[in-house]
Scaffold this active site. Structure first.
Site, PDB file in Angstrom:
ATOM      1  CD  GLU A 165      -3.022  -1.237   2.122  1.00 37.29           C
ATOM      2  OE1 GLU A 165      -2.935  -0.467   3.098  1.00 37.29           O
ATOM      3  OE2 GLU A 165      -3.973  -2.033   1.966  1.00 37.29           O
ATOM      4  CD  GLU A 263      -3.803  -6.564   3.039  1.00 37.00           C
ATOM      5  OE1 GLU A 263      -2.578  -6.389   2.904  1.00 37.00           O
ATOM      6  OE2 GLU A 263      -4.521  -5.820   3.741  1.00 37.00           O
TER       7      GLU A 263
END
Length: 414
Positions: A165, A263
């Site tokens: 991220e 994810e």
């Protein structure tokens, strides 16, 4: 519903979940019998989900017991202090046990949430910050060292993502990269470091963030031939809006690159017994696979009854929840949803053409290496559905209850 197995698309690498310090430490609190039961549920190819693709973190993540780095010593550019001893407490024992139960290779993706604090502009692992330019070469060597150390411990690494991220400034372990910074790090440091270490076979995954901005990120990195040559594909998550179309756009623009879901979990956990989690999983997996995704990796394999442990209180759901004080293991609806795919779609299965005549009936189909044809469908409506299922010219009557997931196959049962 119409299926034509002569029209074939991508091959599937597999399905799986993440080994985190939270999952592994919770697993260690269970009895030996329950530890084995959980691993068989996930990794046994005959009676369980048959997971073949998983993820692990380098340095700490939010689902660790606290901040830590493998090279903690300030200014240690030579990485003399680099050590994976902490991983030997819980992470490596769980991974090694899973490999034993699987009895076949597990492709393991390594992802960092943050470099060591001393390598960052902020001097801390949490709350974003950036990798200091003078630390880029040393940070690339951390990837090399981690891969080598894990390999020596009996755990081969299949691939690495550059940064988990990279656009999220989180209150937990995080590090920011612009698209240009990620491109340059891959081109000038990570790619060359892996190649010079004889690790050119390690797959490099960029982005590792939500679908919303994956097109822009891919465009910047793949637009540079020097960076693109090192990159296997784009990883993505499901948080924020769905943006399934962006997955297709990345494939259409760069069909030579791969797509991997890296994810997803239900945030704000643990959501005991909630069926809507299963529907969210099934819808995402179906739509991602139908847009050329080759693998789908869930988040934590196991969490406790609170949805942790998590060192900043970012509790989430997991397909299995444990109550260690009672030696209890409790499968959740997401575990059942994942099984429709991982139990029946085998590694190297090819996606085939399938179309449903009802919008609320979402579906995907695969031809397994053993010749079995598998169709997975989700009924998102509030009503039971009866429909015709035509598989390579043979038509069958099928039914699917409201909000149910169904798997249909032609051939011997997998």
């Amino acid at each position: 519903m119409w299926v034509d197995s002569t029209r074939r698309f991508q091959k599937v690498l597999g399905f799986g979940g993440a080994f985190t310090e939270a999952a592994a430490s919770t697993w260690l609190k269970l009895s030996a019998a329950q530890q084995e039961h959980l691993l068989r549920e996930y990794f046994d190819a005959d009676r369980g989900h048959g997971y073949t693709m998983c993820r692990v973190h380098m340095n700490s993540c939010d689902f660790a017991l606290g901040n830590y780095a493998h090279a903690e010593r300030e200014g240690d550019f030579a990485l003399e202090s680099f050590s994976i001893e902490r991983d030997r407490r819980a992470l490596l024992p769980m991974i090694l046990a899973a490999q034993r139960v699987a009895g076949r290779p597990i492709r393991l993706l390594m992802s960092p949430w943050s470099p060591p604090a001393w390598m960052k502009t902020t001097g801390q692992m949490n709350h974003g910050g950036r990798l200091r330019p003078e630390c880029r070469a040393a940070w690339a060597q951390c990837f090399v060292r981690f891969i080598r150390e894990y390999e020596a411990a009996g755990v081969p690494i299949w691939g690495v993502s550059v940064q988990n991220e990279p656009e999220a400034n989180q209150r937990w372990d995080s590090c920011l990269y612009t698209a240009e910074e990620e491109r340059d790090f891959v081109r000038d440091h990570l790619g060359p470091a892996l190649h010079e270490a004889g690790l050119a076979h390690i797959c490099i995954v960029i982005w590792d963030h939500n679908r919303d901005a994956m097109v822009e990120r891919a465009s910047v990195v793949y637009g540079d031939a020097g960076a693109s040559r090192y990159v296997w594909g784009t990883g993505f998550h499901w948080y924020m809006e769905n943006h399934f179309d962006h997955v297709q756009l990345v494939h259409d623009a760069w069909p030579d690159k791969q797509l991997l879901f890296t994810e997803g979990c239900q945030e704000g956990g643990p959501h005991w017994g909630r069926w809507e989690l299963a529907e969210r999983y099934a819808r995402s997996i179906i739509n991602d696979l139908n847009r050329w995704t080759v693998g789908w990796i869930d988040w934590n394999l196991l969490l406790d009854e609170q949805g942790g442990p998590n060192h900043v209180g970012n509790f989430c759901s997991a397909p299995y929840l444990a109550v260690p004080a009672e030696d209890g293991l409790h499968a959740q609806s997401s575990f059942a949803a994942l099984g429709h795919f991982s139990r029946y779609v085998q590694p190297d299965a090819e996606r085939v053409l399938v179309a449903a005549t009802r919008e609320a009936l979402e579906c995907t189909a695969f031809l397994n290496p053993n010749g079995n044809l598998v169709v997975i469908a989700l009924n998102r409506s509030d009503h039971d559905m009866s429909f015709s299922l035509t598989m390579d010219g043979a038509t069958y009557a099928a039914e699917l209850p409201a909000h149910a997931i169904g798997t249909y196959f032609r051939g011997n049962e997998p």
